[in-house]
Design an enzyme around this catalytic site. Structure first.
Site, PDB file in Angstrom:
ATOM      1  N   ASP A   1       0.798  -1.245   0.000  1.00 55.66           N
ATOM      2  CA  ASP A   1       0.000   0.000   0.000  1.00 55.66           C
ATOM      3  C   ASP A   1       0.826   1.289   0.000  1.00 55.66           C
ATOM      4  OD1 ASP A   1      -1.940  -1.926   0.253  1.00 55.66           O
ATOM      5  OD2 ASP A   1      -2.793  -1.178   2.118  1.00 55.66           O
TER       6      ASP A   1
ATOM      7  N   HIS B   1     -10.514   0.694  -3.012  1.00 55.43           N
ATOM      8  CA  HIS B   1     -11.897   0.716  -2.522  1.00 55.43           C
ATOM      9  C   HIS B   1     -12.867   1.323  -3.538  1.00 55.43           C
ATOM     10  CE1 HIS B   1     -10.450  -0.331   1.433  1.00 55.43           C
ATOM     11  NE2 HIS B   1      -9.821   0.807   1.624  1.00 55.43           N
TER      12      HIS B   1
ATOM     13  N   HIS C   1     -10.490   7.123   1.060  1.00 50.47           N
ATOM     14  CA  HIS C   1      -9.094   6.963   0.624  1.00 50.47           C
ATOM     15  C   HIS C   1      -9.001   5.837  -0.399  1.00 50.47           C
ATOM     16  CE1 HIS C   1      -9.538   3.916   3.738  1.00 50.47           C
ATOM     17  NE2 HIS C   1      -8.587   3.245   3.114  1.00 50.47           N
TER      18      HIS C   1
ATOM     19  N   CYS D   1      -1.882  -2.226   7.927  1.00 49.50           N
ATOM     20  CA  CYS D   1      -1.843  -3.220   6.843  1.00 49.50           C
ATOM     21  C   CYS D   1      -0.550  -4.026   6.829  1.00 49.50           C
ATOM     22  CB  CYS D   1      -2.105  -2.547   5.500  1.00 49.50           C
ATOM     23  SG  CYS D   1      -3.839  -2.060   5.341  1.00 49.50           S
TER      24      CYS D   1
ATOM     25  N   HIS E   1     -17.531   2.204  -0.164  1.00 51.50           N
ATOM     26  CA  HIS E   1     -16.949   1.273   0.808  1.00 51.50           C
ATOM     27  C   HIS E   1     -17.351   1.654   2.231  1.00 51.50           C
ATOM     28  CE1 HIS E   1     -14.022  -1.251   2.925  1.00 51.50           C
ATOM     29  NE2 HIS E   1     -14.113  -1.991   1.826  1.00 51.50           N
TER      30      HIS E   1
ATOM     31  N   LYS F   1      -6.878  -5.104  -2.839  1.00 50.06           N
ATOM     32  CA  LYS F   1      -7.668  -5.527  -1.669  1.00 50.06           C
ATOM     33  C   LYS F   1      -8.600  -4.408  -1.239  1.00 50.06           C
ATOM     34  CE  LYS F   1      -3.993  -4.179   1.491  1.00 50.06           C
ATOM     35  NZ  LYS F   1      -4.788  -3.214   2.264  1.00 50.06           N
TER      36      LYS F   1
HETATM   37  C1  VGL Z   1      -4.721   1.015   5.582  1.00 52.55           C
HETATM   38  C2  VGL Z   1      -6.335   1.959   6.921  1.00 52.55           C
HETATM   39  C3  VGL Z   1      -7.287   1.778   5.938  1.00 52.55           C
HETATM   40  C4  VGL Z   1      -3.288   0.610   5.399  1.00 52.55           C
HETATM   41  C5  VGL Z   1      -5.669   0.807   4.597  1.00 52.55           C
HETATM   42  O1  VGL Z   1      -2.844   0.444   4.240  1.00 52.55           O
HETATM   43  O2  VGL Z   1      -2.584   0.453   6.412  1.00 52.55           O
HETATM   44  N1  VGL Z   1      -5.071   1.576   6.726  1.00 52.55           N
HETATM   45  N2  VGL Z   1      -6.939   1.202   4.785  1.00 52.55           N
HETATM   46 ZN    ZN Z   2      -8.310   1.199   3.154  1.00 48.76          ZN
END
Ligand code: VGL
Ligand code: ZN
Length: 202
Positions: free
Chosen positions: A8, A48, A81, A151, A52, A106
């Protein structure tokens, strides 16, 4: 076989993004340098749809960081986001994505969040990452990216559970909350994970 996983590293998690990790951009040069030392590089992308249910904006009267019950799981609500196809979901220009052989997306199901690169938060649906890595004869997984305490952490726990020797490269990750990452790293170590620094590899 060793693999490097980039979790991510997307515009929305960097300074200026919707869910910015303080100093999150500092992981980019480290991750770029690490890639030369791995035969296999794989990435994940938080991806997302606009509806979502992890977004506070999709719940009347709720604000980011409120907690709710979402289909039986505790859910932190986030600012919108990493919306599919948006700038925030895209890779930062400075990140080398040429080496990534595959990208696992994801968080696509609006009814459940997905922190781990392997499974959704209910462990109900697999992304296919574990079988992909086994198919490539990977035995050791080195994990980098954002956010260290969310994550990256849940990915690292599932990596152990899937039987990979699992490493978090500490200086190639960055937490959303500096207090939380002390606890999450400890939990990872207690389950058999190893925390290393990039100097041990480069
Ligand atoms: C994440 C919060 C929501 C991450 C993703 O990548 O850590 N955190 N979505
Ligand atoms: Zn997220």
């Amino acid at each position: 076989m060793n693999a490097l996983l980039i979790v991510d590293v997307q515009n929305d998690f960097l300074p200026g993004g919707a869910l910015a990790v303080p100093a999150g951009d500092q992981v980019i040069p480290v991750i770029n340098a690490l890639q030369d030392y791995f035969e296999l590089v794989v990435a994940t992308q938080d991806w997302h749809p606009p509806n979502h249910k992890s977004f506070a904006s999709n719940h009347a009267g709720k604000k980011p960081f409120d907690l709710i019950d979402l289909n039986g799981l505790q859910q932190t609500l986030w600012p919108d986001h990493c919306i599919q196809g948006s700038w925030g979901a895209n890779w930062p220009a400075a990140l080398n994505m040429n080496r990534s052989e595959a990208v696992f997306r994801k968080g696509t199901n609006p009814e459940i969040d997905s922190y781990s690169a392997f499974y959704d938060n209910g462990q109900r649906k697999s992304t296919g990452l574990a079988d992909y890595l086994r198919g490539k004869k990977v035995t050791r997984l080195y994990i980098t990216g954002l956010c260290a305490d969310i994550c990256v952490f849940f990915t690292a726990l599932d990596s152990l559970q899937e039987g990979f020797e699992s490493f978090i490269i500490e200086d190639a990750t960055c937490p959303l909350d500096a207090k939380d990452v002390i606890k999450t790293n400890q939990a990872f170590i207690e389950k058999g994970g190893k925390i290393v620094r990039s100097e041990a590899i480069i």
